[in-house]
Design a protein around this motif. Structure first.
Motif, PDB file in Angstrom:
ATOM      1  N   GLN A   1       0.803  -1.221   0.000  1.00 55.65           N
ATOM      2  CA  GLN A   1       0.000   0.000   0.000  1.00 55.65           C
ATOM      3  C   GLN A   1       0.838   1.274   0.000  1.00 55.65           C
ATOM      4  OE1 GLN A   1      -2.494  -0.937   3.381  1.00 55.65           O
ATOM      5  NE2 GLN A   1      -4.134  -1.686   2.073  1.00 55.65           N
ATOM      6  N   ALA A   2       2.150   1.149   0.173  1.00 53.61           N
ATOM      7  CA  ALA A   2       3.007   2.338   0.104  1.00 53.61           C
ATOM      8  C   ALA A   2       3.162   2.759  -1.350  1.00 53.61           C
ATOM      9  CB  ALA A   2       4.371   2.026   0.716  1.00 53.61           C
ATOM     10  N   ASP A   3       3.032   4.049  -1.623  1.00 53.68           N
ATOM     11  CA  ASP A   3       2.999   4.485  -3.020  1.00 53.68           C
ATOM     12  C   ASP A   3       4.358   4.375  -3.710  1.00 53.68           C
ATOM     13  OD1 ASP A   3       4.326   6.601  -1.813  1.00 53.68           O
ATOM     14  OD2 ASP A   3       2.808   8.103  -2.305  1.00 53.68           O
ATOM     15  N   PHE A   4       5.443   4.230  -2.966  1.00 54.73           N
ATOM     16  CA  PHE A   4       6.762   4.114  -3.582  1.00 54.73           C
ATOM     17  C   PHE A   4       7.233   2.665  -3.677  1.00 54.73           C
ATOM     18  CE2 PHE A   4       7.305   4.665   0.962  1.00 54.73           C
ATOM     19  CZ  PHE A   4       8.234   3.708   1.305  1.00 54.73           C
ATOM     20  N   VAL A   5       6.359   1.717  -3.338  1.00 55.87           N
ATOM     21  CA  VAL A   5       6.692   0.287  -3.411  1.00 55.87           C
ATOM     22  C   VAL A   5       6.008  -0.315  -4.626  1.00 55.87           C
ATOM     23  CG1 VAL A   5       6.494  -1.951  -2.277  1.00 55.87           C
ATOM     24  CG2 VAL A   5       7.042   0.085  -0.924  1.00 55.87           C
ATOM     25  N   MET A   6       6.788  -0.999  -5.452  1.00 59.57           N
ATOM     26  CA  MET A   6       6.268  -1.647  -6.659  1.00 59.57           C
ATOM     27  C   MET A   6       6.426  -3.149  -6.551  1.00 59.57           C
ATOM     28  SD  MET A   6       9.317  -0.162  -9.089  1.00 59.57           S
ATOM     29  CE  MET A   6       9.284   1.416  -8.241  1.00 59.57           C
ATOM     30  N   LEU A   7       6.051  -3.862  -7.597  1.00 60.08           N
ATOM     31  CA  LEU A   7       6.112  -5.323  -7.585  1.00 60.08           C
ATOM     32  C   LEU A   7       7.321  -5.794  -8.375  1.00 60.08           C
ATOM     33  CD1 LEU A   7       4.230  -7.544  -6.377  1.00 60.08           C
ATOM     34  CD2 LEU A   7       3.498  -7.983  -8.721  1.00 60.08           C
ATOM     35  N   GLY A   8       8.035  -6.746  -7.817  1.00 60.76           N
ATOM     36  CA  GLY A   8       9.136  -7.393  -8.522  1.00 60.76           C
ATOM     37  C   GLY A   8       9.140  -8.857  -8.152  1.00 60.76           C
ATOM     38  N   SER A   9       9.453  -9.720  -9.105  1.00 62.02           N
ATOM     39  CA  SER A   9       9.360 -11.154  -8.817  1.00 62.02           C
ATOM     40  C   SER A   9      10.553 -11.675  -8.030  1.00 62.02           C
ATOM     41  CB  SER A   9       9.232 -11.950 -10.115  1.00 62.02           C
ATOM     42  OG  SER A   9      10.450 -11.923 -10.831  1.00 62.02           O
ATOM     43  N   ASP A  10      11.711 -11.016  -8.118  1.00 63.52           N
ATOM     44  CA  ASP A  10      12.944 -11.546  -7.535  1.00 63.52           C
ATOM     45  C   ASP A  10      13.169 -12.993  -7.983  1.00 63.52           C
ATOM     46  OD1 ASP A  10      15.277 -11.227  -5.934  1.00 63.52           O
ATOM     47  OD2 ASP A  10      14.363 -12.432  -4.376  1.00 63.52           O
ATOM     48  N   GLY A  11      12.725 -13.322  -9.175  1.00 66.58           N
ATOM     49  CA  GLY A  11      12.853 -14.705  -9.614  1.00 66.58           C
ATOM     50  C   GLY A  11      13.122 -14.825 -11.089  1.00 66.58           C
ATOM     51  N   ILE A  12      13.724 -15.931 -11.470  1.00 69.11           N
ATOM     52  CA  ILE A  12      14.005 -16.239 -12.867  1.00 69.11           C
ATOM     53  C   ILE A  12      13.502 -17.654 -13.133  1.00 69.11           C
ATOM     54  CG2 ILE A  12      15.827 -16.595 -14.589  1.00 69.11           C
ATOM     55  CD1 ILE A  12      17.561 -14.642 -12.991  1.00 69.11           C
ATOM     56  N   LEU A  13      12.827 -17.841 -14.263  1.00 68.76           N
ATOM     57  CA  LEU A  13      12.422 -19.189 -14.652  1.00 68.76           C
ATOM     58  C   LEU A  13      13.614 -19.873 -15.297  1.00 68.76           C
ATOM     59  CD1 LEU A  13       8.830 -18.668 -16.065  1.00 68.76           C
ATOM     60  CD2 LEU A  13       9.480 -19.849 -13.980  1.00 68.76           C
ATOM     61  N   GLU A  14      14.119 -20.901 -14.659  1.00 70.22           N
ATOM     62  CA  GLU A  14      15.276 -21.634 -15.150  1.00 70.22           C
ATOM     63  C   GLU A  14      14.902 -23.093 -15.357  1.00 70.22           C
ATOM     64  OE1 GLU A  14      17.634 -20.890 -11.704  1.00 70.22           O
ATOM     65  OE2 GLU A  14      18.879 -19.432 -12.762  1.00 70.22           O
TER      66      GLU A  14
ATOM     67  N   ALA B   1      -2.621  -1.811  -8.637  1.00 69.25           N
ATOM     68  CA  ALA B   1      -1.832  -3.031  -8.819  1.00 69.25           C
ATOM     69  C   ALA B   1      -1.179  -3.054 -10.199  1.00 69.25           C
ATOM     70  CB  ALA B   1      -2.719  -4.257  -8.634  1.00 69.25           C
ATOM     71  N   LEU B   2      -1.928  -2.679 -11.225  1.00 67.40           N
ATOM     72  CA  LEU B   2      -1.366  -2.664 -12.579  1.00 67.40           C
ATOM     73  C   LEU B   2      -0.216  -1.674 -12.685  1.00 67.40           C
ATOM     74  CD1 LEU B   2      -4.622  -2.875 -14.727  1.00 67.40           C
ATOM     75  CD2 LEU B   2      -2.988  -4.709 -14.252  1.00 67.40           C
ATOM     76  N   ALA B   3      -0.347  -0.526 -12.024  1.00 69.02           N
ATOM     77  CA  ALA B   3       0.743   0.450 -12.050  1.00 69.02           C
ATOM     78  C   ALA B   3       1.991  -0.101 -11.366  1.00 69.02           C
ATOM     79  CB  ALA B   3       0.300   1.747 -11.372  1.00 69.02           C
ATOM     80  N   LYS B   4       1.810  -0.799 -10.252  1.00 67.62           N
ATOM     81  CA  LYS B   4       2.955  -1.355  -9.538  1.00 67.62           C
ATOM     82  C   LYS B   4       3.642  -2.457 -10.335  1.00 67.62           C
ATOM     83  CE  LYS B   4       1.322  -0.212  -4.898  1.00 67.62           C
ATOM     84  NZ  LYS B   4       2.513   0.464  -4.352  1.00 67.62           N
ATOM     85  N   MET B   5       2.913  -3.096 -11.250  1.00 69.87           N
ATOM     86  CA  MET B   5       3.483  -4.152 -12.083  1.00 69.87           C
ATOM     87  C   MET B   5       4.201  -3.605 -13.309  1.00 69.87           C
ATOM     88  SD  MET B   5       0.369  -6.757 -12.523  1.00 69.87           S
ATOM     89  CE  MET B   5      -0.349  -7.688 -11.196  1.00 69.87           C
ATOM     90  N   SER B   6       3.755  -2.481 -13.812  1.00 74.73           N
ATOM     91  CA  SER B   6       4.174  -2.079 -15.160  1.00 74.73           C
ATOM     92  C   SER B   6       4.696  -0.647 -15.212  1.00 74.73           C
ATOM     93  CB  SER B   6       2.989  -2.239 -16.132  1.00 74.73           C
ATOM     94  OG  SER B   6       1.857  -1.499 -15.662  1.00 74.73           O
ATOM     95  N   LEU B   7       3.868   0.323 -14.899  1.00 78.04           N
ATOM     96  CA  LEU B   7       4.257   1.718 -15.059  1.00 78.04           C
ATOM     97  C   LEU B   7       5.385   2.115 -14.109  1.00 78.04           C
ATOM     98  CD1 LEU B   7       3.821   4.465 -16.379  1.00 78.04           C
ATOM     99  CD2 LEU B   7       2.077   4.933 -14.641  1.00 78.04           C
TER     100      LEU B   7
END
Length: 345
Positions: free
Chosen positions: A205-218, A257-263
């Protein structure tokens, strides 16, 4: 990777000569299109401030973010805590003027202290420091059992025990004996149920926090299925945010949520990566990177036991205007993506 390439052990401090070599490597990487300078301080516990500062100065000079897995991820045990870790990286920002990004705040720098950690970062932003952070949409992390994160004392630091560790692609929980065996073997990934679940919504819910997977498909290790060296976040992170935290728990609105994923991720890097100014926006003139999903059914299906399982409710994916996923499945032969590179001319 840079430290390993010049023979600096993960438990060693770099010499002045090695620091100069690392600085030169960072400069070459950025000139070649790298988008940031990144650090994993908890995994290289003897990476000293003089080394880090020299490299953050490179980030500042080139106008790219310095990205941190910070030095501590707890409020317990011997050594430093989350507040020390955050003050360290904010200090580098104050000293250099570099932008700072903190990776997976709910597992490093915010675990067991999320309200206070967010308040520290909010205060830094009011001070004028350009700092952002990300989280992934799970309350358990994963790492190699042979890493420095599992140095002696980990049970106290993370408030867990052997039974809170699960081998990826199995339902097996660790014992003292199996932990010792797998840690000695090297290359074994386990998830740790070690993050308070209530802290993730706070961070989201913090406006400066976005989404990142921290993961790689290997690919999986020999003899194991694909994904068997991965946390399920590599496959399910974004669908999980939409299904669990938007639709079910209403932690975020769909648009936030979409903004945190992309924009927001695009904006974080676009100052030096011009192509990102055409990403994360659905409008005329932008790159047609489009996901079409059903907000009523989208959900993650990846699990610790099956970490590469595709999500449900995602019907079409277009990359640069070309369909790569539709009702016929994933078209692995269609590869319209282009590399993203920083530019400094």
């Amino acid at each position: 990777g840079a430290r390993r390439s010049i023979g600096v052990d993960r438990y060693a401090a770099a010499t002045p000569e090695q620091i100069q070599r690392l600085v030169a490597m960072a400069e070459r990487a950025l000139e070649g299109g790298a988008m940031a300078v990144s650090f994993s301080l908890e995994y290289y516990p003897n990476q000293q401030p003089d080394e880090v500062l020299a490299l953050v100065e490179v980030a500042a000079r080139y106008g790219v973010p310095a990205i941190f897995h910070v030095r501590y991820s707890t409020m317990y045990g011997d050594g430093g805590n989350n507040f020390d870790a955050l003050e360290e990286v904010l200090g580098y920002a104050r000293a250099t003027g570099a932008a700072i990004h903190i990776g997976h705040l709910h597992s490093t720098g915010g675990t067991f202290s999320m309200p206070e950690s967010l308040a520290m970062l909010e205060e830094a932003r009011r001070e004028g420091i350009d700092v952002t952070a990300d989280v992934y949409s799970y309350h358990y992390w994963a790492t190699n059992l042979s890493s420095a994160r599992f140095a002696p004392g980990w049970q106290e630091r993370f408030q867990i025990d052997y039974s809170d560790l699960q081998l990826v692609c199995t339902s097996e929980r660790m014992t003292a004996e199996s932990f010792a065996r797998n840690r000695a073997a090297g290359g074994v990934l386990a998830v740790a149920y070690a993050m308070p679940e209530e802290e993730l919504p706070m961070a989201l819910q913090a406006d400066f926090v976005m989404l990142g997977s921290d993961g790689i498909l290997e690919p999986g290790p020999p003899g194991k299925a694909d994904g068997c060296n991965n946390h399920p976040r590599g496959a399910g992170n974004y669908a999980r945010l939409l299904g669990k935290y938007v639709r079910e728990e209403k932690t975020l609105s769909l648009m936030d949520a979409l903004a945190k994923m992309s924009l927001l991720p695009a904006q974080r890097f676009e100052a030096r990566v011009p192509d990102l100014a055409r990403k994360g926006r659905l409008q005329e003139g932008m790159d047609a990177d489009i996901v079409i999903f059903d907000p009523d059914t989208v959900t993650d299906l990846a699990t610790v036991e099956a970490p590469a399982r595709f999500s449900a409710g995602i019907h079409y994916v277009l990359v640069n205007g070309q369909v790569v996923l539709d009702e016929d499945g994933l078209h692995r032969d269609v590869r319209p993506g282009r590399p993203l590179r920083a530019r400094f001319d």
